[in-house]
Design an enzyme around this catalytic site. Structure first.
Site, short mmCIF file in Angstrom:
data_model
loop_
_atom_site.label_atom_id
_atom_site.label_comp_id
_atom_site.label_asym_id
_atom_site.label_seq_id
_atom_site.Cartn_x
_atom_site.Cartn_y
_atom_site.Cartn_z
N TYR A 76 -5.78 0.40 -9.03
CA TYR A 76 -5.10 0.58 -7.75
C TYR A 76 -5.06 -0.74 -6.99
O TYR A 76 -4.01 -1.16 -6.50
CB TYR A 76 -5.84 1.65 -6.92
CG TYR A 76 -5.42 1.70 -5.48
CD1 TYR A 76 -4.33 2.48 -5.08
CD2 TYR A 76 -6.08 0.97 -4.51
CE1 TYR A 76 -3.94 2.53 -3.76
CE2 TYR A 76 -5.69 1.01 -3.18
CZ TYR A 76 -4.63 1.79 -2.80
OH TYR A 76 -4.23 1.82 -1.49
N VAL B 216 0.84 -1.20 0.00
CA VAL B 216 0.00 0.00 0.00
C VAL B 216 0.88 1.25 0.00
O VAL B 216 0.63 2.19 -0.76
CB VAL B 216 -0.98 0.00 1.19
CG1 VAL B 216 -1.66 1.36 1.36
CG2 VAL B 216 -2.03 -1.10 1.02
N VAL C 128 2.36 1.84 -3.53
CA VAL C 128 1.40 2.32 -4.51
C VAL C 128 0.90 3.72 -4.14
O VAL C 128 0.75 4.57 -5.02
CB VAL C 128 0.23 1.33 -4.66
CG1 VAL C 128 -0.88 1.90 -5.53
CG2 VAL C 128 0.73 0.01 -5.25
N GLU C 129 0.65 3.96 -2.88
CA GLU C 129 0.10 5.25 -2.44
C GLU C 129 1.11 6.39 -2.61
O GLU C 129 0.75 7.45 -3.09
CB GLU C 129 -0.35 5.18 -0.98
CG GLU C 129 -1.60 4.38 -0.77
CD GLU C 129 -2.87 5.10 -1.20
OE1 GLU C 129 -2.81 6.24 -1.69
OE2 GLU C 129 -3.95 4.50 -1.06
N SER C 130 2.35 6.21 -2.14
CA SER C 130 3.29 7.34 -2.08
C SER C 130 4.67 7.02 -2.61
O SER C 130 5.54 7.89 -2.57
CB SER C 130 3.44 7.80 -0.63
OG SER C 130 4.14 6.81 0.12
#
Length: 149
Positions: free
Chosen positions: A132, A49, A52-54
């Site tokens: 996502y 996560v 992918v997020e940051s």
């Protein structure tokens, strides 16, 4: 909350197999391992996560207002009692609590990742970004099978 023996065994194996993962800052990996044990969530999921997020940037801010390593929205941060979303430890712990609740509620990691992306505001499932979810699950699988690069 009692941790399941399976999660504890997995966490110990994770630490033995992944003393450092290429491309993952050590402090992010350490925070993920600690939060995984505390909230009964796989460390590999938290790292996937975060990637992918940051892309492991604890100072990231999105166009929609999500902040920090785990891209937590301000309202969600308040709900999770995360005071500093730019703190790696707080961000990962908040995300672990959030994912743990979704895993308990929906029963699968896939649905928990959908819910994490949709947020507590209730974005409809069909609007949540399946790209996502696929990206998180792909990285999660790679980390679990030790093919992370």
């Amino acid at each position: 909350m009692m941790l399941s023996p399976l999660i504890i065994a997995y966490a110990l194996q994770w630490a033995a197999w992944h003393p450092s993962i290429p491309g993952v800052p050590a402090r992010v990996s350490t925070a993920a391992e600690s939060a995984a044990l505390r909230h009964d969530v796989p460390a590999a999921l938290l790292l996937a996560v975060a990637k992918v997020e940051s892309h492991f940037d604890p100072r990231a801010v999105s166009w929609s207002g999500a902040r920090g390593l785990m891209q937590i929205m301000p309202g969600t941060a308040r709900m999770l009692h995360v005071r500093d979303v730019f703190s790696i430890k707080e961000s990962v712990n908040g995300a672990a609590r959030y994912l743990s609740g979704f895993i308990d509620r929906f029963g699968t990691i896939r649905q928990a990742v959908f819910a994490y992306n949709a947020g507590h505001a209730g974005t409809p499932w069909q609007v949540a970004h399946s790209g996502y979810v696929q990206a998180v699950l792909h990285d999660y699988h790679k980390m679990r099978t030790d093919t992370w690069r």
